[in-house]
Write a protein that holds these residues in place. Structure first.
Motif, PDB file in Angstrom:
ATOM      1  N   LEU A 277      -5.323  -2.912  -5.094  1.00 28.86           N
ATOM      2  CA  LEU A 277      -5.266  -1.455  -4.973  1.00 28.86           C
ATOM      3  C   LEU A 277      -5.467  -0.762  -6.323  1.00 28.86           C
ATOM      4  O   LEU A 277      -6.079   0.300  -6.389  1.00 28.86           O
ATOM      5  CB  LEU A 277      -3.929  -1.032  -4.352  1.00 28.86           C
ATOM      6  CG  LEU A 277      -3.746  -1.420  -2.888  1.00 28.86           C
ATOM      7  CD1 LEU A 277      -2.299  -1.197  -2.460  1.00 28.86           C
ATOM      8  CD2 LEU A 277      -4.715  -0.671  -1.985  1.00 28.86           C
TER       9      LEU A 277
ATOM     10  N   ALA B 134      -6.587   2.985   2.598  1.00 26.81           N
ATOM     11  CA  ALA B 134      -6.459   1.950   1.564  1.00 26.81           C
ATOM     12  C   ALA B 134      -5.973   0.647   2.180  1.00 26.81           C
ATOM     13  O   ALA B 134      -6.436  -0.441   1.802  1.00 26.81           O
ATOM     14  CB  ALA B 134      -5.523   2.414   0.460  1.00 26.81           C
TER      15      ALA B 134
ATOM     16  N   THR C 133       0.837  -1.199   0.000  1.00 27.70           N
ATOM     17  CA  THR C 133       0.000   0.000   0.000  1.00 27.70           C
ATOM     18  C   THR C 133       0.869   1.246   0.000  1.00 27.70           C
ATOM     19  O   THR C 133       0.630   2.189  -0.766  1.00 27.70           O
ATOM     20  CB  THR C 133      -0.948  -0.002   1.219  1.00 27.70           C
ATOM     21  OG1 THR C 133      -1.734  -1.198   1.201  1.00 27.70           O
ATOM     22  CG2 THR C 133      -1.864   1.206   1.207  1.00 27.70           C
TER      23      THR C 133
END
Length: 191
Positions: A144, A87, A78
């Motif tokens: 992501l 996130a 991340t």
């Protein structure tokens, strides 16, 4: 045996079988170590980690060394993707729901099609090769990338953001992991 009793027994058996078929392959492979906890608010981190508060009853599992290493890998990926703590919370909650943070290979008959890895991604759906989606960094980066494509994901409840990427048959199940995911990010983000 009378007809009504036999039909009742067969009906109950049919419901039990159907429930098992549709309960999902990931649930079938692992012992149920979850326990529900009441939603808890996060104090200082609340705006960043859980901006909307948690939805519904929360689940929590005890993590082993492999699962903790996977948390750290998700956080590292991340950060590498230039994304924030929120996130990471969405990613970890998703992996908690999909695999209990276990990097799963093919589970045979218990497998949901060809789903594998932390996020139960499918090679046949374009997530990558088996080798790629069972690599925690790659699978997190792929998740992501999908999350970045969701307009306004930062302002959505976690379960809606995760569902938009994952397209799960159980879209509301991600919400139960938000508190534990936020706690894990708070614990490991700055390490």
């Amino acid at each position: 045996m009378n007809t009504i009793l036999r039909k009742s027994i067969l009906g109950i058996a049919g419901l039990a079988f159907t429930g098992g078929v549709f309960a999902g392959p990931v649930a079938a492979h692992a012992a149920d170590t979850t326990h529900a906890v009441k939603p808890v608010s996060v104090s200082v981190q609340g705006d960043k980690l859980i901006p909307h508060g948690v939805q519904g009853a929360q689940s929590r599992i005890d993590l082993n060394d492999e699962q903790t290493a996977n948390v750290k890998a998700i956080i590292a990926a991340t950060k590498k993707a230039g994304m924030d703590e929120r996130a990471a919370v969405v990613s970890i909650a998703t992996a908690l729901q999909e695999s209990k943070l276990e990097n799963l290979g093919h589970l045979g008959d218990r497998n949901d099609h060809d789903s594998q890895g932390l996020f139960q991604q499918r090679p046949s759906s374009g997530w990558g090769t088996v080798e790629q989606i069972t690599d925690p960094e790659y699978s997190t980066t792929a998740f992501l990338k999908g999350l970045k494509q969701v307009d306004g994901w930062q302002d959505m409840p976690l379960t809606k953001a995760a569902q938009t990427v994952q397209v799960s048959a159980y879209p509301d199940h991600y919400a139960q992991w938000e508190q534990q995911a936020a706690d894990l990010v708070a614990e490991h983000w700055n390490k």
